[in-house]
Design a protein around this motif. Sequence first.
Motif, PDB file in Angstrom:
ATOM      1  N   PHE A  72     -72.766   7.077  38.711  1.00  0.00           N
ATOM      2  CA  PHE A  72     -72.471   7.554  37.173  1.00  0.00           C
ATOM      3  C   PHE A  72     -70.919   7.569  37.175  1.00  0.00           C
ATOM      4  N   GLN A  73     -70.198   8.206  37.995  1.00  0.00           N
ATOM      5  CA  GLN A  73     -68.783   8.604  37.721  1.00  0.00           C
ATOM      6  C   GLN A  73     -67.969   7.284  37.843  1.00  0.00           C
ATOM      7  N   SER A  74     -68.518   6.451  38.972  1.00  0.00           N
ATOM      8  CA  SER A  74     -67.990   5.272  39.312  1.00  0.00           C
ATOM      9  C   SER A  74     -68.156   4.142  38.027  1.00  0.00           C
ATOM     10  N   GLN A  75     -69.322   4.159  37.600  1.00  0.00           N
ATOM     11  CA  GLN A  75     -69.343   3.257  36.340  1.00  0.00           C
ATOM     12  C   GLN A  75     -68.773   3.748  35.083  1.00  0.00           C
ATOM     13  N   MET A  76     -68.592   4.973  34.908  1.00  0.00           N
ATOM     14  CA  MET A  76     -68.273   5.417  33.655  1.00  0.00           C
ATOM     15  C   MET A  76     -66.541   5.488  33.856  1.00  0.00           C
ATOM     16  N   GLY A  77     -66.053   5.370  35.041  1.00  0.00           N
ATOM     17  CA  GLY A  77     -64.558   5.472  35.161  1.00  0.00           C
ATOM     18  C   GLY A  77     -64.171   7.120  35.032  1.00  0.00           C
ATOM     19  N   VAL A  78     -64.854   8.095  35.445  1.00  0.00           N
ATOM     20  CA  VAL A  78     -64.297   9.476  35.117  1.00  0.00           C
ATOM     21  C   VAL A  78     -64.493  10.156  36.653  1.00  0.00           C
ATOM     22  N   GLU A  79     -63.914  11.311  36.665  1.00  0.00           N
ATOM     23  CA  GLU A  79     -63.981  12.188  38.033  1.00  0.00           C
ATOM     24  C   GLU A  79     -64.373  13.495  37.531  1.00  0.00           C
ATOM     25  N   LEU A  80     -65.725  14.121  38.012  1.00  0.00           N
ATOM     26  CA  LEU A  80     -65.935  15.367  37.417  1.00  0.00           C
ATOM     27  C   LEU A  80     -66.017  16.367  38.410  1.00  0.00           C
ATOM     28  N   ASN A  81     -66.198  17.527  38.149  1.00  0.00           N
ATOM     29  CA  ASN A  81     -66.095  18.499  38.918  1.00  0.00           C
ATOM     30  C   ASN A  81     -67.408  18.663  39.853  1.00  0.00           C
ATOM     31  N   THR A  82     -67.691  18.362  41.137  1.00  0.00           N
ATOM     32  CA  THR A  82     -68.809  18.091  41.961  1.00  0.00           C
ATOM     33  C   THR A  82     -69.265  19.486  42.777  1.00  0.00           C
TER      34      THR A  82
ATOM     35  N   ALA B 232     -78.285  17.683  31.215  1.00  0.00           N
ATOM     36  CA  ALA B 232     -77.398  18.699  30.952  1.00  0.00           C
ATOM     37  C   ALA B 232     -77.918  20.331  30.792  1.00  0.00           C
ATOM     38  N   ARG B 233     -77.170  20.978  30.791  1.00  0.00           N
ATOM     39  CA  ARG B 233     -77.743  22.391  30.435  1.00  0.00           C
ATOM     40  C   ARG B 233     -77.931  22.552  29.152  1.00  0.00           C
ATOM     41  N   LYS B 234     -79.235  23.376  28.743  1.00  0.00           N
ATOM     42  CA  LYS B 234     -79.416  23.138  27.323  1.00  0.00           C
ATOM     43  C   LYS B 234     -78.442  23.168  26.115  1.00  0.00           C
ATOM     44  N   ASP B 235     -77.263  23.919  26.279  1.00  0.00           N
ATOM     45  CA  ASP B 235     -76.532  24.356  25.056  1.00  0.00           C
ATOM     46  C   ASP B 235     -75.252  23.514  25.463  1.00  0.00           C
ATOM     47  N   PHE B 236     -75.282  22.291  26.250  1.00  0.00           N
ATOM     48  CA  PHE B 236     -74.048  21.374  26.544  1.00  0.00           C
ATOM     49  C   PHE B 236     -73.805  20.702  25.170  1.00  0.00           C
ATOM     50  N   PRO B 237     -72.719  20.478  24.913  1.00  0.00           N
ATOM     51  CA  PRO B 237     -72.230  20.323  23.564  1.00  0.00           C
ATOM     52  C   PRO B 237     -72.105  18.432  23.598  1.00  0.00           C
ATOM     53  N   ALA B 238     -73.063  17.934  23.820  1.00  0.00           N
ATOM     54  CA  ALA B 238     -73.207  16.371  23.803  1.00  0.00           C
ATOM     55  C   ALA B 238     -74.894  16.283  23.498  1.00  0.00           C
ATOM     56  N   ALA B 239     -75.053  15.764  22.296  1.00  0.00           N
ATOM     57  CA  ALA B 239     -76.531  15.678  21.686  1.00  0.00           C
ATOM     58  C   ALA B 239     -77.297  14.244  22.272  1.00  0.00           C
ATOM     59  N   ASN B 240     -76.484  13.270  22.774  1.00  0.00           N
ATOM     60  CA  ASN B 240     -77.213  12.200  23.239  1.00  0.00           C
ATOM     61  C   ASN B 240     -75.952  11.375  24.268  1.00  0.00           C
ATOM     62  N   PHE B 241     -76.319  10.308  24.756  1.00  0.00           N
ATOM     63  CA  PHE B 241     -75.794   9.856  25.843  1.00  0.00           C
ATOM     64  C   PHE B 241     -74.167   9.155  25.316  1.00  0.00           C
ATOM     65  N   ALA B 242     -74.315   8.570  24.069  1.00  0.00           N
ATOM     66  CA  ALA B 242     -72.882   8.245  23.512  1.00  0.00           C
ATOM     67  C   ALA B 242     -71.964   9.594  23.336  1.00  0.00           C
ATOM     68  N   GLU B 243     -72.587  10.899  22.776  1.00  0.00           N
ATOM     69  CA  GLU B 243     -71.662  11.823  22.929  1.00  0.00           C
ATOM     70  C   GLU B 243     -71.232  12.185  24.151  1.00  0.00           C
ATOM     71  N   LEU B 244     -72.194  12.167  25.017  1.00  0.00           N
ATOM     72  CA  LEU B 244     -71.854  12.574  26.609  1.00  0.00           C
ATOM     73  C   LEU B 244     -70.651  11.782  27.197  1.00  0.00           C
ATOM     74  N   GLN B 245     -70.778  10.349  26.726  1.00  0.00           N
ATOM     75  CA  GLN B 245     -69.465   9.627  27.200  1.00  0.00           C
ATOM     76  C   GLN B 245     -68.354   9.817  26.729  1.00  0.00           C
ATOM     77  N   THR B 246     -68.330  10.131  25.319  1.00  0.00           N
ATOM     78  CA  THR B 246     -66.973  10.694  24.674  1.00  0.00           C
ATOM     79  C   THR B 246     -66.584  11.966  25.302  1.00  0.00           C
ATOM     80  N   TYR B 247     -67.475  12.918  25.473  1.00  0.00           N
ATOM     81  CA  TYR B 247     -67.009  14.314  25.806  1.00  0.00           C
ATOM     82  C   TYR B 247     -66.299  14.214  27.265  1.00  0.00           C
ATOM     83  N   ILE B 248     -67.090  13.471  28.395  1.00  0.00           N
ATOM     84  CA  ILE B 248     -66.451  13.646  29.645  1.00  0.00           C
ATOM     85  C   ILE B 248     -65.421  12.833  29.901  1.00  0.00           C
TER      86      ILE B 248
END
Length: 329
Positions: free
Chosen positions: A174-184, A133-149
């Motif tokens: 990654f999106q398929s396994q997380m069940g999310v759709e990001l803006n590609t 992620a970009r340096k100032d993205f608001p998720a400090a680790n993978f668990a927080e990343l999952q919650t955020y996205i």
Amino acid sequence: MITKRKTMLLACAAAASLGLNTQAFSQAAFPDKPIALVVPFAAGGPTDVVARMIAIPMSKALGQTVLVENAAGAGGTIAAAKVARAAPNGYTIFLHHMGMSTAPALYKKLSFDPLKDFEYIGQVVDVPMTLLARKDFPAANFAELQTYIKAQGNKVSLANAGLGAVSHLCGLLFQSQMGVELNTIPYSGTGPAMNALLGGQVDLLCDQTTQTVPLIKDGRVKVYGVTSLTRLAALPNVPTLNEQGLKGFEVKVWHGMYAPKGTPAPVLEKINAALRVAMQDPMVKQRLVDLSADIPPMEKISAAGLKTHLEAEIAKWAPVIKQAGVYAD
Ligand code: ASP
């Protein structure tokens, strides 16, 4: 002043007058001018890094300059089609990664056939990927990343090197396994994509360690995991995505070197010999270790080694891509 090229041309003319096979003669003289090593992504990305690293010892071994030529677009498929149509004389060769094996499943209409339009020179390197992620993205680790996205969905942007690129495939899985759709957001390679990440214009990127290890070590990006099933010696504190819950998540980006179908065997042998010299070059070996890239065993740096691997990878990825229901066109 008689240049080397003029000498060769005179010798070919003499050979022709003696009824010798000038083609065999010109093959014996190969290479007598620079060779284009086509890279299907923009300069600065991981594929370009590998190409420029091996071009130096290959040039020495061949006695002619191996010139890297970036031809980006459509996840590498534009360059592949261009090389497939190039003159089969050894002066156009191609370095591509596993995108050569995923394109047939990702693209309904493909303007080349990986199994019919190329000669195989050899496997090159296997490179794991990192989820950043970009340096100032608001998720400090993978668990927080999952919650955020999961909360933000397609408000989160994910860069890649175009449809069919391995960064695109990593992002899709990654999106398929997380069940999310990001803006590609597609770029002409993960070199430019990384510039956007470093500039804070995009949130996430999945890219090969050949580009990302130095940036992670310098703290210029956030890293959430690696796509190998075991941790990397160069990044011992970065957990794998597999150990963080994405069970079996593995993307190891293999690379191969190709020439247009019909390139004469004696020419292919010379290029293969130069590739083997490059892959045993001490500087190249050390740099690849530092970047977590694995050099295949010598028997895989061969026509048979690459062809067998390519066939197996096409067969492996087709059902995975079909199951994920992803297409590039
Ligand atoms: N990493 C790119 C990709 O996603 C390739 C590159 O830009 O070197 O395929």
